[in-house]
Scaffold this active site. Structure first.
Site, PDB file in Angstrom:
ATOM      1  N   TYR A 316     -11.904 115.340 -29.460  1.00  0.00           N
ATOM      2  CA  TYR A 316     -12.117 115.210 -30.912  1.00  0.00           C
ATOM      3  C   TYR A 316     -13.543 115.512 -31.342  1.00  0.00           C
ATOM      4  O   TYR A 316     -13.882 115.338 -32.514  1.00  0.00           O
ATOM      5  CB  TYR A 316     -11.826 113.780 -31.378  1.00  0.00           C
ATOM      6  CG  TYR A 316     -10.594 113.122 -30.824  1.00  0.00           C
ATOM      7  CD1 TYR A 316      -9.319 113.548 -31.212  1.00  0.00           C
ATOM      8  CD2 TYR A 316     -10.682 112.054 -29.934  1.00  0.00           C
ATOM      9  CE1 TYR A 316      -8.182 112.916 -30.717  1.00  0.00           C
ATOM     10  CE2 TYR A 316      -9.544 111.420 -29.440  1.00  0.00           C
ATOM     11  CZ  TYR A 316      -8.301 111.867 -29.833  1.00  0.00           C
ATOM     12  OH  TYR A 316      -7.187 111.249 -29.350  1.00  0.00           O
ATOM     13  N   CYS A 342     -14.729 121.574 -14.107  1.00  0.00           N
ATOM     14  CA  CYS A 342     -14.902 123.009 -14.308  1.00  0.00           C
ATOM     15  C   CYS A 342     -14.358 123.447 -15.659  1.00  0.00           C
ATOM     16  O   CYS A 342     -13.374 124.185 -15.732  1.00  0.00           O
ATOM     17  CB  CYS A 342     -14.209 123.759 -13.186  1.00  0.00           C
ATOM     18  SG  CYS A 342     -14.778 123.158 -11.609  1.00  0.00           S
ATOM     19  N   GLU A 343     -14.921 122.968 -16.718  1.00  0.00           N
ATOM     20  CA  GLU A 343     -14.556 123.377 -18.075  1.00  0.00           C
ATOM     21  C   GLU A 343     -15.793 123.211 -18.951  1.00  0.00           C
ATOM     22  O   GLU A 343     -16.503 122.206 -18.838  1.00  0.00           O
ATOM     23  CB  GLU A 343     -13.478 122.451 -18.666  1.00  0.00           C
ATOM     24  CG  GLU A 343     -12.207 122.407 -17.881  1.00  0.00           C
ATOM     25  CD  GLU A 343     -10.965 122.536 -18.753  1.00  0.00           C
ATOM     26  OE1 GLU A 343     -11.091 122.940 -19.929  1.00  0.00           O
ATOM     27  OE2 GLU A 343      -9.888 122.240 -18.234  1.00  0.00           O
TER      28      GLU A 343
END
Ligand code: LLP
Length: 416
Positions: A316, A342-343
């Site tokens: 959010y 890993c993002e």
């Protein structure tokens, strides 16, 4: 008001040093304050002293059975949305007569479980669901107490992902179809309509949308009375907001007074389903800085809690206040506080001004007691964090840290 405070350059949870908890149980770790939970519960509950009411803590926001037990001991009931939450509420010995079951997609086995437990009522969200509950109740020779969740088409003025009372949302029954729904229910032998329910959204920082919804429900109550349907419970859901940053949500006292005033003279028991306002600021997430990394544009603090532990910032864009656990008084610096996942969405804070922090130091992420641990996952095969309850000068584990075995346990049952 909560009991996480900096004293003598140390972060304390009630009378316990947060560092001591970390020494014993490691990081990342969720820490809750029993005193804060109780204080918030009583502030909310006592705000409605003038009218009959039941406070059903919204289990979805923090379902740890020790948290539930703490609140139950203060008198709380439960708002549940699944068989799993019913199971937890019953494990915490919450009185079934203080349990309400909401949710758009109740399954057959969940309806049965609710009926066997003899919960106070099902908050029905569609006519299909009404028919299903009736059929199941009749097959078990029972009568299900129900309310309809009415969609009052009120704008809660909150984040679109957590606003639920607008016409376009999937929740509840259109207020214009409500009379028809109640008439249909009255014809059925397996259900007894006893309540009107609504929940317009979460993290609301104004009272007006609640009052607007309440006005609409009061009109419905009178219309139902005229056609011989006597409603005993009015459930206004949850949704009262908390301070994460600079929000100024109304104090529960103000909220309670406004609703009580509006309901004076109505022979109704008010049900409320608060979640965040009770648990949100009663919990923190403590994480350790693994590395620091400086690039041309950014300073990163790479910490051991990721979006799998606290997804709110990623999902959010939520703000959670962050502070050092042992303030060192170094000059300020701007950081992205990121996790090991890993993002690129794996962050706890972006462009946050903090005192200069070094690797190995601890950070505290505040307001993590609601929608924190419950929304955590094992993504990237990371065992879930431990949870600890502090009470006065003692602390105890209320959920062990998961281990690698917990990652594969259900898979290893099957030969491969
Ligand atoms: N009752 C019903 C029917 C609900 O759907 C909810 C929350 C509540 C009560 C409790 O609302 P509260 O008092 O906690 O605002 N994951 C999001 C929040 C989702 C809220 C869902 N429903 C977040 O992290 O902000």
């Amino acid at each position: 008001m909560h009991y996480f405070t900096i004293k003598d350059n140390r972060l304390w949870a009630e009378e316990v040093l947060v560092e001591d908890i970390v020494k014993e149980y490691g990081t990342p770790i969720y820490i809750y304050s029993a005193r804060t939970l109780k204080r918030h519960y009583h502030a909310f509950d006592s705000a409605f002293y003038a009218i009959p009411h039941i406070i059903c803590f919204s289990v979805k926001c923090n379902s740890n059975i020790h948290v539930l037990k703490t609140l139950k001991e203060e008198g709380a009931g439960a708002d549940i949305v699944s068989g799993g939450e019913l199971y937890r509420a019953l494990r915490a010995e919450i009185d079934p007569q203080k349990i309400v079951f909401s949710g758009v997609g109740k399954q057959e086995h969940e309806i049965k479980e609710g009926l066997f437990a003899d919960i106070l009522m099902f908050n029905v969200e569609s006519l299909d669901e009404l028919m299903k509950i009736n059929e199941i109740a009749l097959s078990l020779n029972k009568k299900a107490r129900i309310s309809f969740r009415i969609n009052p088409d009120v704008d809660p003025k909150t984040h679109p992902y957590i606003s639920t009372g607008l016409k376009e949302n999937k929740f509840g029954i259109d207020i214009n179809d409500a009379i028809y729904a109640y008439k249909s229910a009255k014809e059925l032998k397996g259900v007894e309509p006893i309540g009107i329910d609504c929940h317009i959204g979460s993290q609301l920082t104004e009272i007006t949308p609640f009052l607007d919804a309440l006005e609409k429900l009061k009109i419905l109550y009178s219309e139902l009375k005229e056609i011989g349907i006597n409603i005993k419970y009015l459930d206004l859901g949850g949704g009262l907001g908390i301070q994460y940053k600079e929000e100024e949500p109304p104090h529960p006292k103000e909220f309670g007074e406004a609703l009580s005033k509006s309901l004076t003279g109505y022979p109704l028991t008010l049900i409320l389903e608060p979640g965040r306002v009770i648990a949100g600021n009663a919990g923190v997430l403590v994480t350790k800085v693994i590395y620091t990394k400086e690039t041309e544009n950014k300073n990163f603090l790479i910490v051991d809690a990721g979006m799998n532990d606290l997804i709110r910032p990623a999902l959010y864009g939520s703000y959670h206040r962050i502070s050092e656990v042992t303030p060192k008084g170094r000059p300020p610096k701007k950081y992205d506080v990121v996790g090991p996942i890993c993002e690129s969405g794996d962050f706890l804070a972006k462009d946050r001004e903090l005192p200069e922090i070094h690797a190995g130091e601890l950070l505290c992420v505040f307001s993590a007691g609601a929608y924190g641990f419950v929304m955590s996952s094992q993504y990237n095969s990371r065992p879930r964090a431990a949870e600890v309850m502090v009470s006065g000068d003692s602390f105890y584990l209320i959920r062990e840290r998961e281990t690698y075995r917990d990652l594969t346990y259900l898979e290893e049952k099957i030969n491969f």
